[in-house]
Scaffold this motif. Structure first.
Motif, PDB file in Angstrom:
ATOM      1  N   ARG A   1      94.648  -1.474 -10.657  1.00 17.39           N
ATOM      2  CA  ARG A   1      94.041  -0.537  -9.351  1.00 17.39           C
ATOM      3  C   ARG A   1      92.600  -1.147  -8.911  1.00 17.39           C
ATOM      4  N   TYR A   2      91.931  -1.414  -9.932  1.00 17.72           N
ATOM      5  CA  TYR A   2      90.580  -1.934  -9.759  1.00 17.72           C
ATOM      6  C   TYR A   2      90.579  -3.268  -8.854  1.00 17.72           C
ATOM      7  N   VAL A   3      91.456  -4.037  -9.351  1.00 19.61           N
ATOM      8  CA  VAL A   3      91.538  -5.577  -8.509  1.00 19.61           C
ATOM      9  C   VAL A   3      91.897  -5.343  -7.037  1.00 19.61           C
ATOM     10  N   SER A   4      93.015  -4.255  -6.997  1.00 15.65           N
ATOM     11  CA  SER A   4      93.335  -4.245  -5.527  1.00 15.65           C
ATOM     12  C   SER A   4      92.346  -3.643  -4.656  1.00 15.65           C
ATOM     13  N   GLU A   5      91.337  -2.713  -5.336  1.00 15.13           N
ATOM     14  CA  GLU A   5      90.264  -2.183  -4.343  1.00 15.13           C
ATOM     15  C   GLU A   5      89.232  -3.151  -4.137  1.00 15.13           C
ATOM     16  N   ARG A   6      88.911  -4.232  -4.929  1.00 15.57           N
ATOM     17  CA  ARG A   6      87.849  -4.787  -4.954  1.00 15.57           C
ATOM     18  C   ARG A   6      88.249  -6.470  -4.443  1.00 15.57           C
ATOM     19  N   CYS A   7      89.427  -6.645  -4.096  1.00 19.11           N
ATOM     20  CA  CYS A   7      89.741  -8.094  -4.034  1.00 19.11           C
ATOM     21  C   CYS A   7      89.400  -8.383  -2.396  1.00 19.11           C
ATOM     22  N   GLU A   8      89.364  -7.667  -1.474  1.00 16.80           N
ATOM     23  CA  GLU A   8      89.022  -7.939   0.129  1.00 16.80           C
ATOM     24  C   GLU A   8      87.561  -7.825  -0.069  1.00 16.80           C
ATOM     25  N   LEU A   9      86.807  -7.211  -0.751  1.00 18.55           N
ATOM     26  CA  LEU A   9      85.325  -7.460  -1.047  1.00 18.55           C
ATOM     27  C   LEU A   9      84.888  -8.806  -1.358  1.00 18.55           C
ATOM     28  N   GLY A  10      85.782  -9.062  -2.343  1.00 23.11           N
ATOM     29  CA  GLY A  10      85.476 -10.516  -2.909  1.00 23.11           C
ATOM     30  C   GLY A  10      85.741 -11.514  -1.990  1.00 23.11           C
TER      31      GLY A  10
ATOM     32  N   ASP B   1      83.919  -8.947  -8.083  1.00 20.93           N
ATOM     33  CA  ASP B   1      84.588  -8.868  -6.645  1.00 20.93           C
ATOM     34  C   ASP B   1      85.346 -10.275  -6.375  1.00 20.93           C
ATOM     35  N   GLU B   2      84.458 -11.545  -6.849  1.00 21.62           N
ATOM     36  CA  GLU B   2      85.128 -12.538  -6.478  1.00 21.62           C
ATOM     37  C   GLU B   2      86.199 -13.087  -7.427  1.00 21.62           C
ATOM     38  N   ILE B   3      86.269 -12.609  -8.765  1.00 24.54           N
ATOM     39  CA  ILE B   3      87.413 -12.638  -9.541  1.00 24.54           C
ATOM     40  C   ILE B   3      88.482 -11.990  -9.079  1.00 24.54           C
ATOM     41  N   CYS B   4      88.199 -10.626  -8.585  1.00 22.72           N
ATOM     42  CA  CYS B   4      89.371  -9.796  -7.992  1.00 22.72           C
ATOM     43  C   CYS B   4      90.118 -10.677  -6.834  1.00 22.72           C
ATOM     44  N   SER B   5      89.328 -11.335  -6.112  1.00 24.98           N
ATOM     45  CA  SER B   5      90.010 -12.089  -4.910  1.00 24.98           C
ATOM     46  C   SER B   5      90.729 -13.168  -5.626  1.00 24.98           C
ATOM     47  N   ALA B   6      90.403 -13.863  -6.733  1.00 21.49           N
ATOM     48  CA  ALA B   6      91.259 -15.002  -7.074  1.00 21.49           C
ATOM     49  C   ALA B   6      92.400 -14.365  -7.945  1.00 21.49           C
ATOM     50  N   VAL B   7      92.395 -13.335  -8.435  1.00 22.29           N
ATOM     51  CA  VAL B   7      93.537 -12.712  -8.900  1.00 22.29           C
ATOM     52  C   VAL B   7      94.465 -12.240  -7.820  1.00 22.29           C
ATOM     53  N   LYS B   8      94.164 -11.963  -6.742  1.00 24.25           N
ATOM     54  CA  LYS B   8      95.020 -11.943  -5.225  1.00 24.25           C
ATOM     55  C   LYS B   8      95.600 -13.080  -5.008  1.00 24.25           C
ATOM     56  N   ASP B   9      94.710 -14.132  -4.836  1.00 18.35           N
ATOM     57  CA  ASP B   9      95.226 -15.565  -4.527  1.00 18.35           C
ATOM     58  C   ASP B   9      96.147 -16.073  -5.473  1.00 18.35           C
ATOM     59  N   ILE B  10      96.084 -15.761  -6.636  1.00 12.78           N
ATOM     60  CA  ILE B  10      97.128 -16.501  -7.693  1.00 12.78           C
ATOM     61  C   ILE B  10      98.427 -15.641  -7.420  1.00 12.78           C
ATOM     62  N   PHE B  11      98.301 -14.378  -7.242  1.00  7.54           N
ATOM     63  CA  PHE B  11      99.538 -13.743  -7.004  1.00  7.54           C
ATOM     64  C   PHE B  11     100.187 -14.127  -5.608  1.00  7.54           C
ATOM     65  N   GLU B  12      99.451 -14.172  -4.700  1.00 12.22           N
ATOM     66  CA  GLU B  12     100.202 -14.482  -3.277  1.00 12.22           C
ATOM     67  C   GLU B  12     100.789 -15.876  -3.416  1.00 12.22           C
ATOM     68  N   ASP B  13     100.206 -16.950  -4.241  1.00 10.15           N
ATOM     69  CA  ASP B  13     100.559 -18.398  -4.336  1.00 10.15           C
ATOM     70  C   ASP B  13     101.748 -18.342  -5.436  1.00 10.15           C
ATOM     71  N   THR B  14     101.667 -17.843  -6.396  1.00 10.53           N
ATOM     72  CA  THR B  14     102.602 -18.182  -7.367  1.00 10.53           C
ATOM     73  C   THR B  14     103.478 -16.574  -8.031  1.00 10.53           C
ATOM     74  N   ARG B  15     103.061 -15.624  -7.502  1.00 12.41           N
ATOM     75  CA  ARG B  15     103.676 -14.413  -8.028  1.00 12.41           C
ATOM     76  C   ARG B  15     103.320 -14.129  -9.469  1.00 12.41           C
ATOM     77  N   ALA B  16     102.341 -14.821 -10.145  1.00 13.24           N
ATOM     78  CA  ALA B  16     101.832 -14.450 -11.454  1.00 13.24           C
ATOM     79  C   ALA B  16     100.711 -13.455 -11.180  1.00 13.24           C
ATOM     80  N   ILE B  17     100.751 -12.380 -12.469  1.00 16.97           N
ATOM     81  CA  ILE B  17      99.272 -11.853 -12.103  1.00 16.97           C
ATOM     82  C   ILE B  17      98.628 -11.814 -13.614  1.00 16.97           C
ATOM     83  N   ALA B  18      97.313 -12.397 -13.101  1.00 16.06           N
ATOM     84  CA  ALA B  18      96.353 -13.119 -14.125  1.00 16.06           C
ATOM     85  C   ALA B  18      95.430 -11.892 -14.480  1.00 16.06           C
TER      86      ALA B  18
END
Length: 521
Positions: free
Chosen positions: A331-340, A274-291
């Motif tokens: 899809r999994y990242v989107s579901e779990r990032c808020e929990l992370g 979940d913490e990894i999913c949250s970081a994927v979201k942070d990267i997208f919001e700051d850089t528009r890159a999808i890790a």
């Protein structure tokens, strides 16, 4: 270190390169014949949120969208002419394969990559597009590696390991050179750890040039082979590893990489999916890159370390190590990032079956946004409700909600960290069985290849009745399965033996609270 194409072994420990030797090899590594100097990009949103200067090393900008190109090319560039003529081989399910294929194309060396049959087409096609010859063999990395070593012996190929070789480590260490050139005022560098090649290369370089910079290794908590080795004082083999962050899903850290990590890393930390999913979201919001998940691993560790150590006004860098993501995995990242992020809580709440009870329950939530609500009538007196709540103040707010609900007479269990509840129960239908069952519940990770389900049923499903089955896949190389069996106590020993024979990762979930609340008799 030059012209040394075979992996480091225990017998080489006494003659292993020291820090100064690694520094020389890193500085003269010819990786820029094929690799790019990648930017160190400020993360403005995260910087403002966390009170530290945070920058992201964009290794996703490499031609193969991963740092692995550096190590593969550095080792291949040092081969003798005879070795180049014979060709090279590796086993990989992803980034190392693409790095090897492009390196072979650049150097005019035939590259064969053995990939598990479970490897998604997008990765197989990418390797072929770089000129690599793909051999699909086995259902997992270990089987692919065994076949690659056999082919190397039969055909005289040079085996290019993904991490445990001085030349590979030195190639990855060139990232460290770029980091200190791009920002010589860094306080911390966070590096992802799988087999340890990147962490070892960066750490040994940094400690030769700027030892005041702290280098922190970051692992996924379900594949923490470095942590296990540090605890044991030597590399150990994990029984099983989680596959969400498949780029770091390594059961055993390398011998040479462990030696260097043990000597040069300042600290290490583990993070959840979940913490990894949250970081994927942070990267997208700051850089528009999808890790990819392993690509966001070091940023997840940075965020957690800042919180644990209460760091302020520091200059921090994380390495975005790769972006070879199967799109459907989002899809999994989107579901779990808020929990992370602790921005959502999941609760099991017992509500009395009486008029006004649900309204009173909503009043206690105090107008907070409900992200989901699952309920089905099953009892004349009580109902078990699965509810998600949006949080603005993290765990503190969730604890307050739980206290208010209990004060209002509603028994509640926090399922926010319950993996089975998050993966399966929230999506299941059918409820409790209509008759008493002697049921035990197990979760599995299925490899995604033809015949996996048939193997499962042949091994387990013909002798014991399957009473519950839920399958989910998020575009990864594996699927998640929850399965119930009717089992007598006398059957458990034999059943467990069959589980081991099956060879899939599994866990007994019979006492899981989400199961007890929503699915058990």
């Amino acid at each position: 270190m030059s012209n040394a194409p075979q992996p480091t072994t225990d017998s080489q420990t006494d003659t292993a390169p020291d820090g100064a030797a690694y520094l020389r090899e890193i500085l003269r590594a010819p990786v820029y014949e094929v690799a790019q100097i990648t930017p160190l990009q400020p993360m403005k949103r995260l910087t403002a949120r966390m009170g530290n200067q945070i920058q992201l090393k964009r290794e996703d900008r490499q031609p193969v969208h991963s740092f692995k190109l550096r190590g593969a090319y550095n080792m291949m560039a040092q081969l003798t002419e005879a070795q180049r003529q014979a060709g090279v081989i590796a086993a990989s399910a992803g980034n190392h394969a693409q790095g090897l294929a492009l390196s072979g194309q650049q150097l005019g060396v035939s590259a064969t990559i053995v990939m598990p049959r479970t490897t998604p087409d997008i990765k197989v096609d990418a390797v072929r597009s770089f000129g690599g010859k793909v051999v699909l063999h086995g259902s997992n990395f270990d089987e692919a590696k065994g076949h690659a070593e056999q082919l190397a012996h039969e055909h005289g190929y040079t085996f290019i390991p993904p991490f445990d070789h001085p030349a590979v480590i030195a190639g990855q260490g060139t990232i460290g050179v770029e980091l200190v050139q791009q920002n010589g005022h860094l306080d911390y560098i966070f590096v992802p750890v799988g087999g340890g090649g990147l962490a070892a290369g960066v750490a040994v370089l940094i400690k030769q040039l700027m030892p005041n910079i702290k280098v922190i290794g970051v692992e996924a908590e379900d594949s923490a082979c470095l942590r296990a080795a540090l605890d044991a004082g030597e590399p150990v083999t994990l029984g099983q590893v989680g596959m969400f962050a498949d780029g770091v899903a390594v059961k055993r850290i390398g011998e040479e990489t462990f030696r260097l990590c043990q000597q040069y890393l300042d600290d290490s930390i583990t993070v959840s999916s979940d913490e990894i999913c949250s970081a994927v979201k942070d990267i997208f919001e700051d850089t528009r890159a999808i890790a990819e998940p392993s690509g966001a691993l070091s940023l997840a560790g940075l965020k957690k370390y800042v919180d644990q150590q209460q760091l302020h006004d520091k200059q921090l860098a994380a390495i975005l190590s790769g972006a070879n993501l199967n799109f459907h995995g989002l899809r999994y990242v989107s579901e779990r990032c808020e929990l992370g992020e602790k921005r959502e809580g999941l609760l099991a709440v017992t509500v009395p079956e009486q008029p006004g009870a649900f309204l009173n329950f909503c009043h206690i939530l105090g107008g907070r946004a409900v992200t989901e609500f699952n309920y089905r009538y099953s009892d004349a007196q009580l109902a078990n409700v699965f509810v998600g709540v949006r949080l603005l103040q993290g765990q503190e707010e969730l604890d307050s909600i739980i206290a208010d609900l209990r004060k209002g007479g509603y028994p509640v269990v926090d399922l926010s960290d319950d993996e089975m509840a998050k993966v399966h129960v929230r999506y299941m239908i059918g409820g409790r069985p209509s008759k008493p069952l002697k049921e035990r519940l197990y979760s599995f990770e299925f490899p995604e290849y033809p015949g996996a389900l048939i193997k499962f049923l042949n091994t387990l499903g013909t002798r014991w009745n399957i009473s519950l089955f839920n399958y989910r896949n998020h575009g990864a190389d594996y699927g998640r399965v929850l399965c119930g069996f009717e089992l007598e106590e006398a059957d458990l020993l034999s059943f467990t033996s069959h589980l081991r024979e099956l060879g899939y990762r599994w866990k007994d979930e019979t006492n899981n609270p989400a199961y007890r609340f929503f699915l058990a008799q």
